[in-house]
Design a protein around this motif. Structure first.
Motif, short mmCIF file in Angstrom:
data_model
loop_
_atom_site.label_atom_id
_atom_site.label_comp_id
_atom_site.label_asym_id
_atom_site.label_seq_id
_atom_site.Cartn_x
_atom_site.Cartn_y
_atom_site.Cartn_z
N GLU A 225 0.94 -1.20 -0.07
CA GLU A 225 -0.45 0.00 0.31
C GLU A 225 0.39 1.17 -0.07
O GLU A 225 0.59 2.60 -0.47
N ALA A 226 2.08 1.51 0.72
CA ALA A 226 2.84 2.17 1.08
C ALA A 226 3.18 2.53 -0.85
O ALA A 226 3.55 3.81 -1.25
N LYS A 229 0.69 3.59 -3.22
CA LYS A 229 0.21 5.47 -2.60
C LYS A 229 1.26 6.54 -3.27
O LYS A 229 1.86 6.96 -3.53
N VAL A 232 1.67 6.28 -7.62
CA VAL A 232 0.46 7.42 -7.62
C VAL A 232 0.83 8.84 -7.91
O VAL A 232 0.94 9.54 -8.60
N LEU A 233 1.02 8.41 -6.98
CA LEU A 233 1.87 10.80 -6.08
C LEU A 233 2.67 10.54 -6.69
O LEU A 233 2.91 12.37 -7.28
N LEU A 266 -9.03 1.97 -6.76
CA LEU A 266 -8.16 2.90 -5.98
C LEU A 266 -9.48 4.39 -5.66
O LEU A 266 -8.82 4.64 -4.14
N PHE A 270 -7.85 4.14 -1.44
CA PHE A 270 -7.03 4.96 -1.55
C PHE A 270 -7.33 6.57 -1.73
O PHE A 270 -7.36 7.23 -2.37
N ASP A 272 -7.36 9.25 -0.34
CA ASP A 272 -6.26 10.73 0.13
C ASP A 272 -5.51 10.35 -0.68
O ASP A 272 -5.24 11.55 -1.35
N VAL A 273 -4.87 9.64 -1.23
CA VAL A 273 -4.50 10.20 -2.80
C VAL A 273 -5.25 10.35 -4.22
O VAL A 273 -4.59 11.43 -4.28
N LYS A 276 -5.43 14.18 -3.07
CA LYS A 276 -3.54 14.83 -3.55
C LYS A 276 -3.76 14.68 -4.83
O LYS A 276 -3.35 15.78 -4.96
#
Length: 383
Positions: A225-226, A229, A232-233, A266, A270, A272-273, A276
């Motif tokens: 997962e980390a 993120k 993708v970011l 997604l 996620f 939060d992603v 952002k």
């Protein structure tokens, strides 16, 4: 050697070699006596063992004789029982053979029917297997595409291009166009009434999703997962830095995800992603979302084309109204001509009626006076 010489003292009594020799002789005598006793006992034991063996042999011969008689009697009884058993078995075998023959005939017919049905089902299964093999080969091809980064990028690019081509006209987009900073996004969509262009990127990272799917333990899932993120970011930042150019591109870019399942996961896990990415002015779009966006752009392009053609339509309507006015004028002129012709036709009808009546009078010899007759032509001319 002196036999009376004292060698040592035990309890104050002297010990001489003579004493040692006497003790040795006594000890040897005791050993000899013990050996004789042991030999006598061994011989007595062997005699007892021999007698016991003789008794056992006699008992064994007696038991063997009894056993032989019992075996002979048992053999005779077994022979009689065997004959009876053979006879009963023959009868039962005959009955079983008859039943088995009937059952085999019936079973053969049923087996033939079952084989026919099985053959039909095997044909259906064979066709289904061919379809499955074809689908498996397609799935393997898709798996190879998704496992290869370049091939996966080409796959996402192809899906995005198909959606864009189906929804927009050729002049509204450009694939692999070049921006002022030298970058080449996957697609640039020209916006109506604006010099800005909308950027669409189709190179979505899927390695982290595959790692998350393959993770088993809790630690592996957290690491996957980390990584997801972060990947993708990072891609969102790359899109924002390379493709968002003031005065040249739209303030928002599109990151295309070529899979609805990846897009749903997604947005589900996620959020939060996603937030952002929105703050970075990058919108993540699945094939359905991109299709909706293309349909919206299509409606906007249509409205713009209608506005562009509004002046031409207005000029054409003005010309049309002028043509209608001229037509109306000409219809009025034609109506006047028809009115004059109608008056002339009415006069001709009156004259024809008078001539008809005059002919009837002539036919009936109802002539009037000459003065009157002379006056009639004048009246007819006036009429």
């Amino acid at each position: 050697m002196d036999l009376d010489q004292t060698l040592l003292e035990i309890g104050g009594a002297p010990v001489t070699p003579y004493h040692l020799f006497s003790v040795a002789c006594l000890f040897s005598l005791l050993l000899l006596v013990a050996a004789v006793i042991f030999a006598w006992r061994a011989q007595a034991g062997r005699r007892e063992e021999h007698l016991a063996a003789e008794r056992r042999r006699a008992e064994l011969e007696y038991r063997i004789a009894e056993l032989s008689g019992a075996l002979k009697s048992l053999a005779e009884q077994s022979h009689g029982s065997q004959m009876q058993l053979v006879s009963a078995l023959d009868e039962r075998l005959d009955q079983v053979s008859q039943r088995l023959g009937l059952n085999l005939t019936d079973q053969t017919e049923r087996t033939g029917q079952s084989l026919a049905q099985l053959h039909e089902r095997l044909a259906v299964i064979d066709a289904a297997q061919k379809n499955i093999m074809s689908l498996s080969s397609e799935m393997l091809g898709l798996k190879e595409i998704l496992s290869n980064k370049q091939a996966r990028g080409a796959f996402g690019q192809a899906r995005m291009e198909a959606i864009i081509r189906d929804g927009l006209h050729a002049g509204a987009y450009a694939f692999q166009g070049t921006l002022s900073n030298g970058t080449r996004p996957d697609c640039l969509v020209s916006l109506p009434d604006s010099p800005l262009r909308l950027v669409i990127d189709a190179k979505f990272p899927l390695e982290a999703f595959n790692a998350l799917k393959a993770a088993k333990g809790e630690a592996d899932i957290r690491n996957a997962e980390a990584r997801l993120k972060a990947d993708v970011l990072k891609h969102v930042r790359d899109i924002a830095e390379k493709y968002l150019i003031g005065g040249e591109t739209h303030e928002t870019a599109i990151m295309f995800v070529p899979s609805e399942s990846v897009y749903a996961e997604l947005y589900e896990k996620f959020e939060d992603v996603i937030q952002k990415a929105h703050r970075a002015r990058v919108i993540i779009a699945s094939p359905n979302v991109l299709m909706l966006l293309v349909q919206t752009l299509q409606a906007i392009f249509k409205d713009v084309r209608m506005r562009e053609q509004a002046g031409l339509i207005k000029a054409e309507v003005t010309r049309l109204l002028e043509d209608v006015a001229r037509l109306k004028e000409r219809v009025g002129d034609l109506q006047k001509h028809f009115g004059a012709a109608a008056g002339d036709l009415e006069k001709l009808a009156v004259s024809a009626e008078k001539i008809t009546r005059r002919g009837l009078k002539i036919e009936s010899l109802e002539l009037e006076e000459p003065a009157i007759e002379l006056a009639r032509p004048k009246l007819m001319e006036q009429g």
